[in-house]
Design an enzyme around this catalytic site. Structure first.
Site, PDB file in Angstrom:
ATOM      1  CD  GLN A  47       5.922  -6.066   1.228  1.00 16.58           C
ATOM      2  OE1 GLN A  47       4.704  -6.085   1.311  1.00 16.58           O
ATOM      3  NE2 GLN A  47       6.616  -4.938   1.181  1.00 16.58           N
ATOM      4  CD  GLU A  59       7.277   0.914   0.625  1.00 14.89           C
ATOM      5  OE1 GLU A  59       6.309   1.331  -0.031  1.00 14.89           O
ATOM      6  OE2 GLU A  59       7.291  -0.205   1.196  1.00 14.89           O
ATOM      7  CG  HIS A 115       0.472   5.069 -10.317  1.00 13.70           C
ATOM      8  ND1 HIS A 115       1.077   4.030 -10.990  1.00 13.70           N
ATOM      9  CD2 HIS A 115       0.547   4.744  -8.990  1.00 13.70           C
ATOM     10  CE1 HIS A 115       1.518   3.136 -10.106  1.00 13.70           C
ATOM     11  NE2 HIS A 115       1.204   3.541  -8.898  1.00 13.70           N
ATOM     12  CG  ASP A 168       0.138   3.606  -3.778  1.00 13.83           C
ATOM     13  OD1 ASP A 168      -0.658   2.668  -3.904  1.00 13.83           O
ATOM     14  OD2 ASP A 168       1.011   3.889  -4.617  1.00 13.83           O
ATOM     15  CB  SER A 169      -1.883   0.664   1.692  1.00 12.74           C
ATOM     16  OG  SER A 169      -3.254   0.467   1.394  1.00 12.74           O
ATOM     17  CB  THR A 170      -0.433  -4.115   0.323  1.00 15.68           C
ATOM     18  OG1 THR A 170      -0.354  -3.929   1.746  1.00 15.68           O
ATOM     19  CG2 THR A 170       0.946  -3.968  -0.269  1.00 15.68           C
ATOM     20  CG  ASP A 171      -5.362  -6.273  -1.096  1.00 15.39           C
ATOM     21  OD1 ASP A 171      -5.586  -5.189  -1.663  1.00 15.39           O
ATOM     22  OD2 ASP A 171      -5.409  -7.365  -1.692  1.00 15.39           O
ATOM     23  CG  ASP A 229       4.539   1.478  -7.285  1.00 14.63           C
ATOM     24  OD1 ASP A 229       4.278   2.460  -7.994  1.00 14.63           O
ATOM     25  OD2 ASP A 229       3.781   1.078  -6.381  1.00 14.63           O
TER      26      ASP A 229
HETATM   27  N1  AG3 Z   1      -1.340  -0.900  -4.371  1.00 22.69           N
HETATM   28  C1  AG3 Z   1      -2.101  -2.131  -4.217  1.00 22.69           C
HETATM   29  C2  AG3 Z   1      -3.554  -2.026  -4.558  1.00 22.69           C
HETATM   30  C3  AG3 Z   1      -4.331  -3.236  -4.169  1.00 22.69           C
HETATM   31  C4  AG3 Z   1      -4.063  -4.421  -5.007  1.00 22.69           C
HETATM   32  N2  AG3 Z   1      -4.785  -5.551  -4.512  1.00 22.69           N
HETATM   33  C5  AG3 Z   1      -4.783  -6.764  -5.064  1.00 22.69           C
HETATM   34  N3  AG3 Z   1      -4.144  -6.994  -6.177  1.00 22.69           N
HETATM   35  N4  AG3 Z   1      -5.442  -7.713  -4.494  1.00 22.69           N
HETATM   36  C6  AG3 Z   1      -0.688  -0.739  -5.590  1.00 22.69           C
HETATM   37  C7  AG3 Z   1       0.469   0.154  -5.507  1.00 22.69           C
HETATM   38  C8  AG3 Z   1       0.630   0.952  -6.747  1.00 22.69           C
HETATM   39  N5  AG3 Z   1       1.445   2.080  -6.544  1.00 22.69           N
END
Ligand code: AG3
Length: 285
Positions: free
Chosen positions: A32, A106, A63, A157-160, A87
């Site tokens: 990414q 991760e 968090h 704890d993922s992204t979209d 992170d």
């Molecule tokens: N995880 C991402 C949450 C979703 C954010 N989505 C967005 N900005 N469209 C965050 C990780 C924190 N540890």
């Protein structure tokens, strides 16, 4: 480099912008696009594929909420798995408890290394702690091969669900999480938001799969200023523990933890959802 604004698009005609003081770093990893920015109001901002992941100003909200509610429902959590979370912010909160072991999986080592460089506020958790085992691997494959009943708590704890985080929103992944949890196991997952169409669609899809997999599948909310609409959700799925009926305020209180967002009044309230969201969830099969 040289970008003037961080701009995250929420809908075709809606976006959120933060003025950049300094573009600290930009790099494309195998997985990414990774960027770090210095901003006046939000401090350091970390984005993946131009979506805001962490800002120094509001990371405590996310968090706190991804971690503490589970421990207030099962104060005896000892073995924890975090999927994603590069992170380090989620690990930082989990490691405040007297747990025995934390595995974190991760997919992108670059995220961890760059957060260590640019975001010590969350990445300080990677400093040595002999309970903490950090692995760079695919979370989907990891849970497929992990031992049955191995964990008390899994935090996703993922992204979209676009890009490398996609597999973490599949039925197969949730089924494997179920299997890796013991009988009092809890799964907390990043659950998107009900407000904008795209996020809402993903929120409904995730909830539907969790409902089919876990006997208890609830949703809770929090206020996240730098995520789309500012109204964000986590999922609480469990084999036997209900997040409100089995809430143990006195036991959580005896951990004596100082928190900046989470508190015991807020815990049951976070599970009480606004009418439009309840309506959406009612229709979810
Ligand atoms: N995880 C991402 C949450 C979703 C954010 N989505 C967005 N900005 N469209 C965050 C990780 C924190 N540890």
């Amino acid at each position: 480099m040289g970008k003037k604004y961080i701009r995250e698009t929420y809908a075709n005609d809606v976006s959120f912008t933060i003025e950049v003081e300094q573009h600290l770093h930009s790099e494309k990893s195998r997985f990414q696009q990774i960027d770090f920015y210095q901003t006046e109001t939000f401090g350091t901002v970390f984005t993946l594929d131009d979506l805001i992941m962490v800002t120094e100003k509001d990371e405590f909200i996310y968090h706190d909420m991804i971690c503490h509610p589970a421990f207030a429902v099962n104060p005896n959590i000892k073995r924890v798995l975090i999927i994603g979370g590069g992170d380090g912010g989620t690990a930082r909160e989990v490691l405040r408890y007297p747990i025995e072991a934390l595995d974190m999986v991760e997919i992108d080592e670059r995220v961890v290394r760059l957060c260590q460089q640019f975001l010590p506020l969350t990445a300080s958790s990677f400093d040595s702690d002999n309970r903490f085992n950090l692995l760079f691997a695919n979370g989907l494959e990891f849970v497929a091969n992990a031992k049955t009943g191995a964990y008390d708590l899994i935090i996703v704890d993922s992204t979209d669900p676009i890009g490398p985080g996609e597999g973490l929103f599949t039925a197969e992944f949730y089924r494997n999480c179920y299997r890796c949890l013991n009988d009092s196991g809890i799964l907390i997952n990043q659950h998107e938001s009900p407000f904008y169409t795209r996020d809402c669609r993903e929120m409904v899809r995730a909830h539907s799969k969790l409902k089919k997999t876990f006997p208890i599948a609830r949703i809770y909310q929090f206020h996240m200023p730098t995520y789309p609409s500012g109204h964000w959700l986590f999922g609480f799925a469990a084999k036997s523990l209900d997040p409100v009926q089995d809430f143990k305020p006195a036991e959580w209180g005896s951990f004596n933890l100082q928190t900046k967002y989470y508190n015991l009044d807020l815990h049951p309230a976070a599970f009480m959802l606004p009418t439009y969201l309840k309506e959406i969830l009612k229709g979810v099969k």
